[in-house]
Design a protein around this motif. Structure first.
Motif, short mmCIF file in Angstrom:
data_model
loop_
_atom_site.label_atom_id
_atom_site.label_comp_id
_atom_site.label_asym_id
_atom_site.label_seq_id
_atom_site.Cartn_x
_atom_site.Cartn_y
_atom_site.Cartn_z
N PHE A 53 0.84 -1.20 0.00
CA PHE A 53 0.00 0.00 0.00
C PHE A 53 0.88 1.25 0.00
N GLY A 54 0.73 2.03 -1.06
CA GLY A 54 1.42 3.31 -1.14
C GLY A 54 0.49 4.35 -0.53
N THR A 55 0.59 4.45 0.78
CA THR A 55 -0.40 5.27 1.48
C THR A 55 -0.18 6.77 1.29
N ASN A 56 0.97 7.15 0.73
CA ASN A 56 1.14 8.58 0.41
C ASN A 56 0.17 8.96 -0.70
N ASP A 57 0.25 8.20 -1.78
CA ASP A 57 -0.65 8.50 -2.89
C ASP A 57 -2.09 8.11 -2.56
N LEU A 58 -2.24 7.01 -1.81
CA LEU A 58 -3.61 6.59 -1.50
C LEU A 58 -4.31 7.64 -0.63
N THR A 59 -3.55 8.31 0.21
CA THR A 59 -4.12 9.39 1.02
C THR A 59 -4.41 10.59 0.11
N GLN A 60 -3.42 10.89 -0.73
CA GLN A 60 -3.58 12.03 -1.64
C GLN A 60 -4.85 11.87 -2.50
N MET A 61 -4.96 10.67 -3.07
CA MET A 61 -6.10 10.47 -3.98
C MET A 61 -7.37 10.09 -3.24
N GLY A 62 -7.20 9.40 -2.12
CA GLY A 62 -8.39 8.99 -1.35
C GLY A 62 -9.07 10.17 -0.69
N ALA A 63 -8.27 11.06 -0.13
CA ALA A 63 -8.86 12.22 0.55
C ALA A 63 -8.93 13.42 -0.39
N GLY A 64 -8.32 13.29 -1.56
CA GLY A 64 -8.33 14.41 -2.50
C GLY A 64 -7.51 15.58 -1.99
N ILE A 65 -6.39 15.29 -1.31
CA ILE A 65 -5.53 16.36 -0.81
C ILE A 65 -4.15 16.22 -1.46
N SER A 66 -3.71 17.27 -2.12
CA SER A 66 -2.42 17.22 -2.78
C SER A 66 -1.29 17.10 -1.75
N ARG A 67 -0.44 16.08 -1.90
CA ARG A 67 0.68 15.90 -0.96
C ARG A 67 1.58 17.10 -0.97
N ASP A 68 1.67 17.76 -2.12
CA ASP A 68 2.63 18.86 -2.23
C ASP A 68 2.07 20.19 -1.75
N ASP A 69 0.77 20.30 -1.67
CA ASP A 69 0.19 21.60 -1.29
C ASP A 69 -0.48 21.58 0.08
N ALA A 70 -0.54 20.39 0.68
CA ALA A 70 -1.32 20.25 1.92
C ALA A 70 -0.78 21.10 3.06
#
Ligand code: PEP
Ligand code: MG
Length: 889
Positions: free
Chosen positions: A777-794
């Protein structure tokens, strides 16, 4: 809100016990428990945390019900003591102290000697036969109440005290005579009247009422809020208030006060440890104004008290089965214990104590494992000075080794400057005469702390140890001029200024000028022991995210059992590699692309040989190229011109290519397996590199000549559909099989996928049917896409989300179990529904976070994978998860 209401707000010490921390706060609960153990604790009562909550909820109001209960308890206390609050002849004096369920040292307020006024001070003088003491107590009350309750700046009092001392040529406070102290009191009172426009409150009931309110208010002062934030203390409703009869350590040379630990809080050594001052009050020891004596000297000067103190310490430690931190006062030869609590300690000391206590059969291995906060292990992984570099250096000063570690940084003399420099990424050493709770932000952001005054239990020492920050305290040879921003070492005649570099050794207390090289720590001794116990209990494997042999070897030292994520793109940035990858990106046809990739192949193969060699047979998961290609191209004009020259293409061609690759949403764009769908030759090259390396080390490792058993696991990133996976898997398998056949070798290898796109969680069963042998599980991207929050802008808004409780924790640090966790559960259910023994791991940043590790344990993960330095944290967290969930069943 419906909340279970209790009408009892005040508890005499006799009514409580250690299990009532939520209501009585840690201090109150422990005082009650000690009372029940028959320890000589001055009587008192505790106003509950619930009262604090109601007080704050009502907009700072004490209800009549609370008032009545306080009154009743006060009357009972007066009866027990045979004294009355405010009595002109035989006054009762009390202390009013805060105490929440979680320890927050020095963060909230305390008032001592409450009950003194112009009349009772005379009564106290007569009753104790010590006029000087009475007036000293009175001036202390005016100072504390004036500062804490009436909010008069501390300096106002200090100025007066200093000016009286100067006029009397007194070096220390103790050199002031009774008459001098009377003068101080008169001046204090005049100043209070001038500043507040009111007389200092003479009615002790008013003093008490104001002080209780001030303690309740201090729950919400800035430093208390910051302390809770920094230490992640959540869910508490307020502080309790302890009202306790005063006993005096400043009644003469047969009186004293001190703090002691049942074991050394810095090293964990099982030796009674502490410091005290004769003829002093508690704050003198804690504030670090006079440098105290080691408690061992009491053995000679007062063997009876020493013996008694040791006996109490042993009794309390055995009872609590943990190292205790106790405050004591000797009043005219009688020993009182004012407080006992589990001692704050360095993690080093915590680990040693836990391991020793198992040996002493005081606690079990499980208890020892549960006792250490995994996140704090970070502190054990502190840097140390490189011995060679240290041997060459000469110490310029010696202080107390207050909190271990090695720190190198530039000198800064105040906390706010420390914070702002640290925010700019500079390494800073905060240098102060002594620290105070206002310095919390600066202390938190400093690499190290150096103070001229104070002992091992001074504010600086206690707070630094809690934070795991290197600290040297009580360095009497230093003169610190915070205004001129200079630090002078008296004996050396050496003056350093702000911005100069110094190095601190928190384990020896030595201070060095300039920078000393540091090195990484080792995992051995008690730490190693605790880790080996953790391994006995944990059920899930611990792997690491590593892209280089160096990282892999660090992780192995820390106990990693494989690589869970090798991000291959990290291998493409150095020297000739970046050139080759740029050449590949700029290629216009498949032939030139293949030619460029052929240049990369040997580099990649060598990289994998290095990893397989270092991992010596442990599995290595290689994640194929993931980021969008534009990340490899230059962005600024200067680099563009330089690279165009280097590559022999015109600037405009290069610019066009950059333009062409531009994406509005690169994280959702042409990256991951999508790159391989359009440019299959990229993953083909990577497959060749992995398998050729695996064959090489299986036959004879080019690095060590040994034969390693290799289990390569090829991992496809950003898969969303079954077809993406099956297509790429086929191509991988075709190449691998061909190569193995040519090499006449049999090798277990696996092809699996990252699960990091929400869609993949929904088709996880089909992906397994298509041949996926593992999920990570790549939870970085899964969080980004699952919650719709950009990892880079959060970063811009997430802090506020957490502060406002929208997310309990930053979802990129601690897995959002409620949302993203559910997606994971679905994927596991679907995946394991097809293949019962499907290997499941996690390789997002969450893989080393203790709460997430517990989630992974519960959901039956095969392993977690995290950065090398978090491997020990994950090992311990996994063991704790196994123990906690076993006992729950
Ligand atoms: C992830 O998305 O969780 C992951 C590990 O991959 P990366 O961080 O490289 O996108
Ligand atoms: Mg990812």
């Amino acid at each position: 809100m419906s909340q279970k209401k209790s009408n009892k707000f005040v508890y005499a010490f006799e009514e409580g016990n250690r299990n009532m921390k939520e209501i009585l706060g840690g201090k109150g609960a422990n005082l009650a428990e000690m009372k029940s153990l028959g320890i000589n604790v001055p009587p008192g009562f505790t106003i509950s945390t619930q009262a604090c909550k109601i007080y704050n909820d009502l907009g700072k109001k004490i209800t009549p019900e609370m008032e009545t209960q306080i009154k009743t308890n006060l009357i009972n206390l007066e009866k027990k003591m045979g004294k009355k609050l405010g009595d002109a002849k035989n006054p009762l004096l009390v202390s009013v102290r805060s105490g929440a369920a979680a320890s927050m040292p020095g963060m909230m307020d305390t008032i001592l000697n409450l009950g003194l006024n112009d009349q009772s001070v005379i009564g106290l003088a007569e009753k104790t036969g010590n006029e000087r003491f009475a007036w000293d107590s009175y001036r202390r009350l005016i100072q504390m109440l004036g500062n804490v309750v009436l909010e008069i700046d501390h300096d106002e009092f200090e100025h007066i005290l200093e000016s009286v001392k100067e006029s009397k040529k007194a070096k220390f406070d103790t050199d002031l005579s009774t008459e001098d102290l009377k003068e101080v009191v008169t001046k204090y009172k005049a100043m209070v009247k001038k500043v507040t426009k009111k007389d200092f409150p003479q009615d002790p009931k008013v003093q008490l009422d104001l002080s209780i309110k001030a303690v309740f208010n201090s729950w919400n002062n800035y430093r208390a809020i910051r302390y809770r934030e920094i230490n992640n203390i959540k869910g508490l409703i307020g502080t309790a208030v302890n009202v306790q009869a005063m006993v005096f350590g400043n009644l003469g040379e047969d009186s004293g006060t001190g703090v002691c630990f049942t074991r050394n809080p810095s090293t964990g050594e099982a030796k009674f440890y502490g410091e005290y001052l004769m003829n002093a009050q508690g704050e003198d020891v804690v504030a670090g104004i006079r440098t105290p004596l080691a408690v061992s000297t009491l053995q000679k000067s007062n063997p009876k008290i020493y013996k008694e103190l040791v006996a109490v310490c042993n009794k309390v430690e055995k009872h609590y089965k943990d190292m205790q931190d106790m405050e004591f006062t000797i009043e005219k030869g009688v020993l009182y214990i004012l407080q006992a609590r589990n001692g704050k300690r360095t993690v080093e000391a915590g680990v040693k104590t836990a391991v020793d206590m198992v040996k002493e059969k005081l606690i079990t291995k499980e208890e020892a494992i549960l006792r250490i906060d995994p996140n704090q292990l970070n502190q054990l992984l502190h840097k140390q000075f490189d011995q060679k570099s240290l041997n060459k250096a000469e110490a310029i000063a010696q202080g107390l080794p207050a909190s271990p570690g090695a720190a190198v940084g530039e000198i800064v003399f105040n906390a706010s400057e420390t914070l702002s420099k640290a925010e700019k990424g500079l390494s800073v050493i905060l240098v102060r005469t002594e620290t105070s709770p206002e310095d919390i932000d600066g202390m938190h952001s400093a690499k190290g702390i150096l103070t001229a005054r104070g002992g091992m239990t001074s504010h600086a020492a206690v707070v630094a140890r809690g934070m795991g920050t290197c600290c040297v305290a009580g360095c009497p040879d230093l003169i610190i001029d915070e205004k001129k921003k200079t630090l002078t070492i008296k004996s050396k005649g050496l003056t350093l200024k702000e911005g100069d570099f110094i190095s601190l050794d928190g384990s020896t207390g030595k201070v060095y000028a300039g920078k000393i090289e540091t090195k990484e720590p080792e995992l051995s001794g008690n730490f190693g022991k605790l880790m080996s116990w953790a391994d006995e209990y944990r059920k899930i494997g611990i792997r690491t995210n590593a892209d280089t042999p160096k990282d892999a070897s660090t992780a192995r030292k820390f106990g990693a059992e494989g690589i869970g994520l090798c991000r291959t793109e990290h291998m493409f940035f150095e020297g000739p590699r970046i050139k080759a990858i740029r050449e590949m990106i700029l290629s216009n046809d498949i032939e030139s692309r293949k030619k460029a990739l052929a240049k990369l192949l040997p580099f990649q193969r060598d990289d994998f040989v290095g990893l397989f060699h270092t991992m010596e047979g442990f599995p290595v998961t290689v994640r194929f190229l993931d980021p969008p290609l534009h990340e490899f191209l230059p962005t600024n004009e200067k680099d563009i011109v330089e690279i165009s020259k280097e590559m022999g293409v015109s600037v405009s061609v290069l610019k066009n290519k950059i333009e062409e690759l531009h994406e509005f949403n690169p994280m959702l764009g042409h990256r991951g397996c999508r790159l391989a769908v359009t440019f299959p030759e990229i993953y083909e090259m990577q497959t060749n590199a992995v398998i050729e390396a695996a064959i090489l080390v299986t036959k004879k490792c080019p690095i060590c000549g040994k034969k390693h058993k290799v289990t390569p696991e090829i991992m496809i990133p950003l898969v969303a559909t079954t077809k993406e996976f099956s297509m790429l898997r086929e191509s991988v398998i075709e190449i691998v099989e061909k190569k193995l056949k040519e090499a006449k070798i049999k090798m277990a290898y696996k092809v699996g996928t990252m699960i990091e796109v929400p869609r993949a969680t929904m088709v996880a069963d089909k992906i397994v049917e298509a041949g996926a042998e593992f999920f990570s599980f790549g939870t970085n991207d899964l969080t980004q896409m699952g919650a719709g929050i950009s990892r880079d802008d959060a970063g811009k808004f997430l802090k506020e989300y957490v502060a406002k409780g929208i997310y309990e924790n930053d979802p990129f640090e601690t897995l959002d179990q409620e949302g993203v966790g559910e997606l994971i559960k679905i994927a596991i259910k679907k995946g394991r529904g097809v293949k019962k023994d499907l290997k499941i791991g996690i390789c997002g940043e969450h893989g080393g976070e203790p709460k997430t590790v517990e989630f992974c344990h519960k959901e039956g993960f095969s392993y977690v994978s995290c950065s090398p330095f978090r491997v020990p944290i994950a090992r311990l967290a996994a063991a704790q998860a196994a123990i906690k969930n076993k006992t729950k069943k």
